[in-house]
Design an enzyme around this catalytic site. Structure first.
Site, short mmCIF file in Angstrom:
data_model
loop_
_atom_site.label_atom_id
_atom_site.label_comp_id
_atom_site.label_asym_id
_atom_site.label_seq_id
_atom_site.Cartn_x
_atom_site.Cartn_y
_atom_site.Cartn_z
N PHE A 58 0.87 -1.19 0.00
CA PHE A 58 0.00 0.00 0.00
C PHE A 58 0.90 1.22 0.00
O PHE A 58 1.77 1.36 0.85
CB PHE A 58 -0.92 0.03 1.22
CG PHE A 58 -1.83 1.24 1.20
CD1 PHE A 58 -2.98 1.25 0.41
CD2 PHE A 58 -1.52 2.37 1.93
CE1 PHE A 58 -3.80 2.37 0.37
CE2 PHE A 58 -2.35 3.49 1.90
CZ PHE A 58 -3.49 3.49 1.11
N ASP A 105 9.25 2.48 1.38
CA ASP A 105 8.07 3.16 1.90
C ASP A 105 8.02 2.87 3.40
O ASP A 105 7.62 1.78 3.83
CB ASP A 105 6.80 2.65 1.20
CG ASP A 105 5.54 3.35 1.72
OD1 ASP A 105 5.62 3.98 2.80
OD2 ASP A 105 4.49 3.25 1.06
N LYS A 130 2.96 9.59 8.46
CA LYS A 130 2.24 9.16 9.67
C LYS A 130 2.86 9.66 10.98
O LYS A 130 2.57 10.76 11.40
CB LYS A 130 2.04 7.64 9.65
CG LYS A 130 1.08 7.22 8.51
CD LYS A 130 0.47 5.85 8.69
CE LYS A 130 -0.74 5.67 7.78
NZ LYS A 130 -0.44 5.03 6.50
C1 LIG Z 1 -0.71 5.31 5.06
C2 LIG Z 1 0.32 4.87 4.09
C3 LIG Z 1 0.55 5.57 2.89
C4 LIG Z 1 -0.29 6.75 2.46
O1 LIG Z 1 -0.20 7.80 3.37
P1 LIG Z 1 -1.31 8.98 3.30
O2 LIG Z 1 -0.82 9.95 4.34
O3 LIG Z 1 -2.62 8.37 3.61
O4 LIG Z 1 -1.26 9.54 1.94
C5 LIG Z 1 1.57 5.13 2.07
N1 LIG Z 1 2.31 4.05 2.40
C6 LIG Z 1 2.12 3.36 3.53
C7 LIG Z 1 3.01 2.20 3.85
C8 LIG Z 1 1.11 3.74 4.41
O5 LIG Z 1 0.90 3.02 5.52
#
Ligand SMILES: *Cc1c(COP(=O)(O)O)cnc(C)c1O
Length: 423
Positions: free
Chosen positions: A149, A234, A263
């Site tokens: 994701f 990521d 986050k």
């Molecule tokens: C939450 C998340 C995203 C996206 O972040 P947003 O602030 O919602 O755009 C991307 N990568 C990972 C691994 C995430 O957990």
């Protein structure tokens, strides 16, 4: 273990009832019929008058819990000075935060954003632009992994590759090739003359708290060296102390060229960052990329305040200790409630309980017992408490999880019994 910023709220004033939900929001979220008036540490006061132990932390965002005094002071102080000036001018707190993040990581340079998806967009553009500037403009494709994701923008849904997020939104953004998570041979096979980079979460979050298998990141690093690719992590969810290291890649000791985080970095203030080495980001010069809000003074004040706490001596060690203890205690819950839970996995305070009945039912039982959690893929219930929790919160959470398991077992028994009076 010290209990940190975890003071309990002992009295809850009678909350005003919520009333019917407005019809005027996009229907993009299936929201729980619950709001929160205030929070302190790991606790939230619900609109139903109940106290909840927050093991969702706004989806791994509230790294220091709610109303952390150091963060409240930093935001209030900055709010009285200047909120926003744009990136047309220098922002000293942003320079300071970039200096601190690079001193504490593999990176040499930082681009600040407002969200995780934007940090990923910056990372993807930086990787493609690196190849372009190296005289290989044909290299724009990025290898990603099943279960990933990366966000909800057009490029990041293509990177994540999940059909349920892509359907209905037109042609998938070109240039993402997906292979099974953990499969090095498949990753190598997917490398072609147009490949620019490999993008991976060291621990998949939304995918169900799935850590990369041992040796996987090291193998990807070797593939990148061999084929002239950039390695992009990521760490939007697993970064910023969540696993007990500032960044999860520190566990295997395999550094990337580019890393996206968000986050926890703002602990509740919208903030993300794309970190990169000098080499990977050298071509990102004036005009190549930009943002209006990213890195504004409010965000930078909070970001620095978060780092003050997370990088303080002993803080991350305590996350490791608390995480180990929580995982141990969850393992015994899994043992004694094997009809409800299959296993526990994860690192530090990024833990997942794989459920046997639908995870949504388990989460509803947890909420009924006063514990908030977050769903994930692979039928996993995510436990992502504030990094500041102490033993008292940990024990309170275990009690609630056991009580929820008993609830779910009772429901399973009731469903298995033939209905009374049925012939
Ligand atoms: C939450 C998340 C995203 C996206 O972040 P947003 O602030 O919602 O755009 C991307 N990568 C990972 C691994 C995430 O957990």
């Amino acid at each position: 273990m010290s209990s940190g910023n975890t003071a309990k709220i002992e009295t809850v004033p009678t909350a005003a009832p919520l009333g019917a939900a407005s019809e005027h929001l996009f229907r993009t979220f299936a929201r729980v019929d619950l709001a929160f008036e205030r929070g302190e540490g790991a606790w939230l006061e619900g609109s139903d008058g109940r106290r909840y132990l927050d093991f969702g932390a706004g989806i791994a965002v509230n790294a220091l819990g709610h109303s952390h005094p150091h963060l409240v002071a930093a935001l209030q102080e900055q709010a009285a000075k200047v909120w926003h000036v744009s990136n047309l001018y220098r922002i000293p707190d942003g320079e300071k935060l970039a200096d601190r993040l690079t001193a504490a990581s593999f990176a040499d340079r930082v681009f600040f954003t407002n969200s995780g998806a934007e940090a990923l967009e910056a990372a993807i553009k930086t990787a493609r632009h690196y190849q372009y500037a190296e005289g290989r403009p044909e290299r724009f494709r990025i290898i990603t992994f099943e279960g990933a994701f990366h966000g909800r923008t057009l490029a990041t849904i293509a990177a994540g590759g999940q059909e349920k997020y892509l359907e209905g939104f037109g042609p998938k953004v070109e240039g993402f090739d997906q292979v099974p998570f953990g499969d090095l041979a498949a990753a190598e096979k997917a490398i072609g003359p147009e490949t620019a980079a490999i993008l991976v979460e060291p621990i998949q979050g939304e995918g169900g708290i799935r850590p990369a298998p041992a040796g996987f990141l090291k193998g990807l690093r070797a593939l990148c060296e061999k084929h002239g690719l950039l390695l992009v992590y990521d760490e939007v969810q697993c970064g910023m102390g969540r696993t007990g290291k500032l960044f999860a890649y520190e566990w295997p000791g395999v550094a990337p060229d580019i890393l996206a985080t968000a986050k926890g970095i703002g602990a509740g203030f919208p903030l993300g960052a794309c970190l990169a080495t000098d080499a990977a980001s050298a071509s990102m010069t004036p005009g190549t990329h930009g943002t209006t809000f990213g890195g504004n003074p409010l965000a930078m004040a909070v970001g620095n305040a978060v780092l003050d706490v997370v990088l303080a001596p002993g803080f991350l060690d305590q996350v490791v200790d608390t995480g180990l203890l929580l995982k141990q205690r969850l393992a015994s819950v899994v043992d004694s409630h094997s009809r409800v839970f299959e296993l526990v996995r994860g690192e530090g305070l990024m833990l997942g309980l794989k459920a046997r009945p639908p995870a949504g039912e388990v989460m509803a039982a947890l909420r009924a017992e006063g514990l908030l959690s977050v769903a994930a893929g692979d039928n996993v219930v995510r436990l992502l408490p504030p990094l500041t929790i102490g033993e008292a919160e940990l024990s309170a959470a275990i009690e609630r999880i056991e009580a929820a398991a008993v609830r779910v077992e009772a429901a399973l028994d009731a469903a298995a019994r033939p209905a009374e009076g049925a012939s």
